[in-house]
Write an enzyme that holds these catalytic residues in place. Structure first.
Site, PDB file in Angstrom:
ATOM      1  N   LYS A 137       0.815  -1.218   0.000  1.00  0.00           N
ATOM      2  CA  LYS A 137       0.000   0.000   0.000  1.00  0.00           C
ATOM      3  C   LYS A 137       0.850   1.270   0.000  1.00  0.00           C
ATOM      4  O   LYS A 137       0.401   2.315  -0.439  1.00  0.00           O
ATOM      5  CB  LYS A 137      -0.966  -0.029   1.172  1.00  0.00           C
ATOM      6  CG  LYS A 137      -1.943  -1.193   1.012  1.00  0.00           C
ATOM      7  CD  LYS A 137      -3.202  -1.034   1.784  1.00  0.00           C
ATOM      8  CE  LYS A 137      -4.247  -2.059   1.388  1.00  0.00           C
ATOM      9  NZ  LYS A 137      -3.892  -3.448   1.740  1.00  0.00           N
TER      10      LYS A 137
HETATM   11  C1  LIG Z   1      -4.540  -4.523   1.236  1.00  0.00           C
HETATM   12  C2  LIG Z   1      -3.750  -5.771   1.154  1.00  0.00           C
HETATM   13  C3  LIG Z   1      -4.114  -6.812   0.276  1.00  0.00           C
HETATM   14  C4  LIG Z   1      -5.364  -6.777  -0.575  1.00  0.00           C
HETATM   15  O1  LIG Z   1      -5.334  -5.754  -1.541  1.00  0.00           O
HETATM   16  P1  LIG Z   1      -6.697  -5.378  -2.314  1.00  0.00           P
HETATM   17  O2  LIG Z   1      -6.321  -4.246  -3.193  1.00  0.00           O
HETATM   18  O3  LIG Z   1      -7.668  -4.987  -1.244  1.00  0.00           O
HETATM   19  O4  LIG Z   1      -7.132  -6.574  -3.041  1.00  0.00           O
HETATM   20  C5  LIG Z   1      -3.289  -7.931   0.204  1.00  0.00           C
HETATM   21  N1  LIG Z   1      -2.185  -8.037   0.979  1.00  0.00           N
HETATM   22  C6  LIG Z   1      -1.821  -7.063   1.834  1.00  0.00           C
HETATM   23  C7  LIG Z   1      -0.599  -7.260   2.650  1.00  0.00           C
HETATM   24  C8  LIG Z   1      -2.575  -5.891   1.953  1.00  0.00           C
HETATM   25  O5  LIG Z   1      -2.194  -4.924   2.795  1.00  0.00           O
END
Ligand SMILES: *Cc1c(COP(=O)(O)O)cnc(C)c1O
Length: 470
Positions: free
Chosen positions: A112
């Site tokens: 993220k």
């Molecule tokens: C947010 C997140 C996901 C999922 O991502 P999406 O865009 O919601 O599908 C997967 N792995 C981690 C470590 C995350 O922080």
């Protein structure tokens, strides 16, 4: 470039407006009017280029002339110089045709950071141009909040309020949110679940007067600019493996469908992606929907990959809209059914279109734990539980192309799960070593809408100044 709402009842917006709006007023999600295509030789020329250069080439066509090229370049470079790896998102080979794309070299150790670092700079830029302040509000099961707080802390135009479920995020995740010491950051532990926190945020956005008064701005994964920023690493990794000459497939650990939808966008832009493979933990609404055509909500299960513990996969609405041939009225009808009865049936032509590009697998808790141990023992690469869900699904998928599993978090973020799987706790990267000694600051609030709103209103600098009591 204009952006339209999937629900078809909000006027189209320019890029900067879309950026600040997050969710459309009609409840829909924004999508560009069309997908710019990159020529094959443009994609081929990405090989060997710095990440920031590819990012500019991929992102600029979606912004039109709204941001000066120099300013955009500056924001992209500033966003990615916070990463610990010079490649930003390097590839590791873990099997004959299987690779992990390491997306966790940012400050909070989850993918993220890649989108949030850029999003914060874009939002600050847009607000400065308008001489406005905004209030960032978000709900998190851990990673989004930490990445948002890290990206927005100290920025002059924004205050950040992040709601997380009290006692239900990992120790590292909580400390990342509560130890910044920045005046514009407010970490709030809600006495409830992630869904309660998310519902509180949604209610704030639906409260039109409050939304306007506080200039609310959402940074969860429905924000278009986040998806756009995530499109970049599909290009950088695919060209390393021979694209555009050779097609590549991707397997993506999925919760809200944001990250994998970014892959779908890359494909629309001309990147030859063969299969897009959804992998989930036991919160398996997407694999069930692809298998049966029935998109049906059932309860949330707590797993060792908490960032994918979701009930509804918000960004799936975008793919649905596209698969319905952009028929907003048809989409509205499905969303109304979802609200009323907790589910809907995907119309057969739309389902066929989705199945033509996507596969989906759910991975159990036992298989996740075994995958962490197996990958580590065989290769020395230690996957976090989210990444392990992706790797496990990738091993089940049948593709003839090189396959990239997205590595979405660093194992140190989920130490308990790693220790359970391997018997040893993962080492913390240097940047996190001091975290446990920093003082924590956060507020515990009951799961009560008016108390939450009162708390935010009293601290948000975008709020209209209250008349002094006489
Ligand atoms: C947010 C997140 C996901 C999922 O991502 P999406 O865009 O919601 O599908 C997967 N792995 C981690 C470590 C995350 O922080």
């Amino acid at each position: 470039m204009k952006y339209i709402s999937t629900r078809g009842e909000s006027p189209p917006l320019a890029f900067m407006e879309t950026l600040l709006a997050g969710l459309a007023p009609d409840g829909g999600l924004y999508l560009p009017e069309f997908y710019p295509r990159l020529a094959e030789d443009e994609i081929a020329a990405f090989a060997g280029k710095p990440y920031a250069d590819v990012a500019r080439a991929v992102i600029a066509p979606f912004i039109g002339g709204e941001i000066e090229p120099q300013a955009l370049q500056g924001m992209i470079e500033a966003a990615y110089c916070t990463f610990r790896h010079p490649a930003i998102a390097p590839l590791a080979q873990i099997d004959g045709n299987l690779f992990v794309l390491e997306l966790f070299h940012g400050r909070t150790l989850a993918f993220k950071d890649i989108a949030m670092q850029l999003l914060a700079r874009l939002i600050d830029h847009a607000l400065k141009a308008r001489r406005q302040r905004a209030t960032i509000v978000g709900a998190t099961s851990g990673d989004t909040g930490a990445a948002a707080i890290e990206a927005f802390r100290g920025l002059s135009q924004v205050d950040v309020f992040i709601l997380f479920p009290h006692g239900r995020v990992s120790d590292v995740q909580r400390r990342q949110m509560t130890t910044t010491g920045a005046d514009n950051v407010h970490a709030i532990a809600i006495e409830g679940t992630f869904d309660d926190a998310q519902a509180a945020i949604k209610a704030m956005f639906n409260h039109a007067a409050l939304r306007e008064e506080l200039k609310l701005c959402g940074v969860n994964s429905i924000n278009w600019a986040r998806i756009l920023a995530q499109t970049v690493y599909y290009f950088t990794s695919a060209v390393v493996l021979g694209a555009p000459r050779r097609p590549v497939s991707f397997c993506v650990p999925t919760g809200n469908f944001g990250d994998i939808f970014a892959g779908w966008i890359a494909k629309r832009m001309g990147l030859p992606i063969d299969r897009l493979i959804v992998s989930t933990n036991s919160n398996d609404i997407l694999p069930r929907a692809l298998a049966t055509g029935s998109y049906a909500v059932n309860g949330v299960h707590a797993t060792q990959s908490p960032s994918m513990d979701i009930q509804v996969s918000s960004n799936f609405e975008r793919l649905l809209f596209e698969s319905l041939g952009r028929d907003a009225a048809a989409l509205r009808a499905l969303m109304a059914q979802l609200r009323q009865s907790g589910g809907f049936t995907i119309p057969p032509p739309a389902l066929a279109a989705i199945r033509a590009e996507f596969d989906a697998f759910a991975v159990s808790e036992e298989d996740t734990t075994r995958e962490i141990a197996k990958t580590f023992a065989q290769t020395g690469f230690l996957p976090d539980p989210h990444t392990a869900v992706g790797i496990h699904a990738a091993r089940k998928a049948q593709t003839t192309t090189p396959l990239v599993a997205l590595g979405t978090a660093h194992p140190a973020k989920f130490a308990a799960a790693i220790e359970r799987a391997t018997g040893v706790p993962p080492a913390l990267p240097e940047t996190l070593a001091g975290l446990k000694d920093l003082p924590e600051l956060y507020t515990v609030l009951p799961n009560d809408q008016s108390e939450i709103e009162r708390f935010v209103r009293a601290r948000a600098r975008a709020a209209t100044p209250k008349r002094a009591a006489s």
